[in-house]
Design a protein around this motif. Sequence first.
Motif, short mmCIF file in Angstrom:
data_model
loop_
_atom_site.label_atom_id
_atom_site.label_comp_id
_atom_site.label_asym_id
_atom_site.label_seq_id
_atom_site.Cartn_x
_atom_site.Cartn_y
_atom_site.Cartn_z
N GLU A 1 0.83 -1.22 0.00
CA GLU A 1 0.00 0.00 0.00
C GLU A 1 0.86 1.26 0.00
O GLU A 1 0.56 2.23 -0.71
CB GLU A 1 -0.90 -0.03 1.23
CG GLU A 1 -1.80 1.18 1.38
CD GLU A 1 -2.59 1.15 2.67
OE1 GLU A 1 -3.15 2.20 3.04
OE2 GLU A 1 -2.65 0.08 3.31
N ILE A 2 1.95 1.24 0.77
CA ILE A 2 2.83 2.41 0.82
C ILE A 2 3.54 2.61 -0.53
O ILE A 2 3.69 3.74 -1.00
CB ILE A 2 3.85 2.23 1.96
CG1 ILE A 2 3.13 2.23 3.31
CG2 ILE A 2 4.88 3.34 1.94
CD1 ILE A 2 4.03 1.92 4.48
N GLU A 3 3.95 1.51 -1.16
CA GLU A 3 4.62 1.63 -2.46
C GLU A 3 3.68 2.20 -3.51
O GLU A 3 4.10 3.01 -4.35
CB GLU A 3 5.13 0.26 -2.89
CG GLU A 3 6.29 -0.25 -2.04
CD GLU A 3 6.71 -1.65 -2.44
OE1 GLU A 3 6.01 -2.25 -3.31
OE2 GLU A 3 7.71 -2.15 -1.90
N ILE A 4 2.42 1.82 -3.47
CA ILE A 4 1.46 2.37 -4.42
C ILE A 4 1.27 3.87 -4.17
O ILE A 4 1.20 4.67 -5.12
CB ILE A 4 0.12 1.62 -4.32
CG1 ILE A 4 0.29 0.17 -4.77
CG2 ILE A 4 -0.97 2.32 -5.13
CD1 ILE A 4 -0.95 -0.69 -4.59
N MET A 5 1.18 4.27 -2.90
CA MET A 5 1.04 5.70 -2.60
C MET A 5 2.25 6.48 -3.07
O MET A 5 2.13 7.61 -3.56
CB MET A 5 0.82 5.88 -1.10
CG MET A 5 -0.56 5.47 -0.61
SD MET A 5 -0.90 6.00 1.09
CE MET A 5 0.26 4.99 2.00
N GLU A 6 3.44 5.91 -2.94
CA GLU A 6 4.64 6.60 -3.42
C GLU A 6 4.65 6.71 -4.93
O GLU A 6 5.11 7.72 -5.49
CB GLU A 6 5.88 5.85 -2.92
CG GLU A 6 6.10 5.96 -1.41
CD GLU A 6 7.25 5.10 -0.94
OE1 GLU A 6 7.66 4.20 -1.73
OE2 GLU A 6 7.73 5.30 0.18
N LEU A 7 4.13 5.68 -5.65
CA LEU A 7 4.10 5.72 -7.11
C LEU A 7 3.15 6.79 -7.63
O LEU A 7 3.41 7.40 -8.69
CB LEU A 7 3.69 4.34 -7.66
CG LEU A 7 4.75 3.23 -7.52
CD1 LEU A 7 4.18 1.90 -8.00
CD2 LEU A 7 6.00 3.59 -8.30
N VAL A 8 2.04 7.02 -6.93
CA VAL A 8 1.09 8.03 -7.40
C VAL A 8 1.45 9.43 -6.90
O VAL A 8 0.68 10.38 -7.11
CB VAL A 8 -0.34 7.67 -6.97
CG1 VAL A 8 -0.76 6.34 -7.57
CG2 VAL A 8 -0.46 7.62 -5.45
N GLY A 9 2.60 9.57 -6.23
CA GLY A 9 3.07 10.91 -5.85
C GLY A 9 2.69 11.36 -4.46
O GLY A 9 2.71 12.57 -4.18
N ALA A 10 2.36 10.45 -3.56
CA ALA A 10 2.04 10.85 -2.19
C ALA A 10 3.28 11.40 -1.50
O ALA A 10 4.40 10.90 -1.68
CB ALA A 10 1.50 9.66 -1.41
N THR A 11 3.09 12.46 -0.75
CA THR A 11 4.21 13.08 -0.04
C THR A 11 4.60 12.26 1.18
O THR A 11 3.85 11.40 1.65
CB THR A 11 3.84 14.50 0.40
OG1 THR A 11 2.74 14.43 1.31
CG2 THR A 11 3.45 15.35 -0.79
N GLY A 12 5.80 12.53 1.69
CA GLY A 12 6.25 11.85 2.89
C GLY A 12 5.36 12.14 4.09
O GLY A 12 5.11 11.26 4.92
#
Length: 332
Positions: free
Chosen positions: A234-245
């Motif tokens: 889930e975290i990797e998907i959020m990082e791929l769509v541009g979620a901030t830290g």
Amino acid sequence: MAKPKLKRKPNTAKRKPHRRSGPRLLDMPGLWANRHLQSAVATLGRLMRTPLPTGMTVAVIGISLALPAALFVVTENLRTMAGGWDQAAAISLFLKQDVDDAGAARLAEQLRARPELAQVHLISREQALNEFRALGGFEDALSQLKSNPLPAVLALYPQAASSAPERLQALHDEVMTLPEADFARMDTLWLQRFQAILDLAQRAVLLLGGLLGVGVLLIVGNTIRLEILNRRIEIEIMELVGATGAFIRRPFLYAGAWYGLLGGLTAWFLVTIAVILLQQPVSRLATLYRSEFPLTGLGPLAMLVIFSGSVLFSLIGSWIAVNRHLRGAEPG
């Protein structure tokens, strides 16, 4: 014949200003608070959906914090009890057997004039005998006495400025030089030692609380690390769509805060239950000494320290766990 050209009237109607699609500056605090509130509620709901792991983690935190909190309650109750003992005389001056009550009264008046003494209480020979008789168990022995063997006693209460150990010792040595004095006993010397022991115990409680606070940090940090591993995809998907830290970090920080808050509440509950269970035995023991001593639990300031410390250590543990993951996820 040419047609005259018509002049077009200028459009005097005011154009409506173009509205920006983004949030207004005045709405930003409300949006920020709403976002954090949603994240906090969603995180609490996620924890409640796994009651067994959440309950075990909260129980470990609560027990870890309840130990120093309980020791703090014990030292504070002992300090309160010792405060009642402060009413005892600092020095008990026992007069010689040949000093009658009138001579003891004259000596008491002379000592009351001394500036370092706040009060001088005379216990006559008859009063001393009556107090001894009130203790019980010595009726047969006292009935065999033909005269009163007890001396008159002067209880000396010093001023607050003269209650230091070295000044009490100097006062003790000075009253022993009086011709009427037989011997003197410093009644508060043991109390000062007891207060020093309580101060040492309170320092030890603070040190233990700090060490167990670090333990809470490690417990919450490890729990959050395991949760990050379980939600890795889930975290990797959020990082791929541009979620901030900050967006990724926020729910884990709120999870740590909830762990800390629930753990502090558990610690307060355990200490309160312990105080309630011990109140009756303590009252029974105090009754045997013809006294009353109600136990006191955690006060508002102590509760604030426990809750804030628990939440702070838990947040630090969560922050460390999440930041380690985010740094490891950054491309090299």
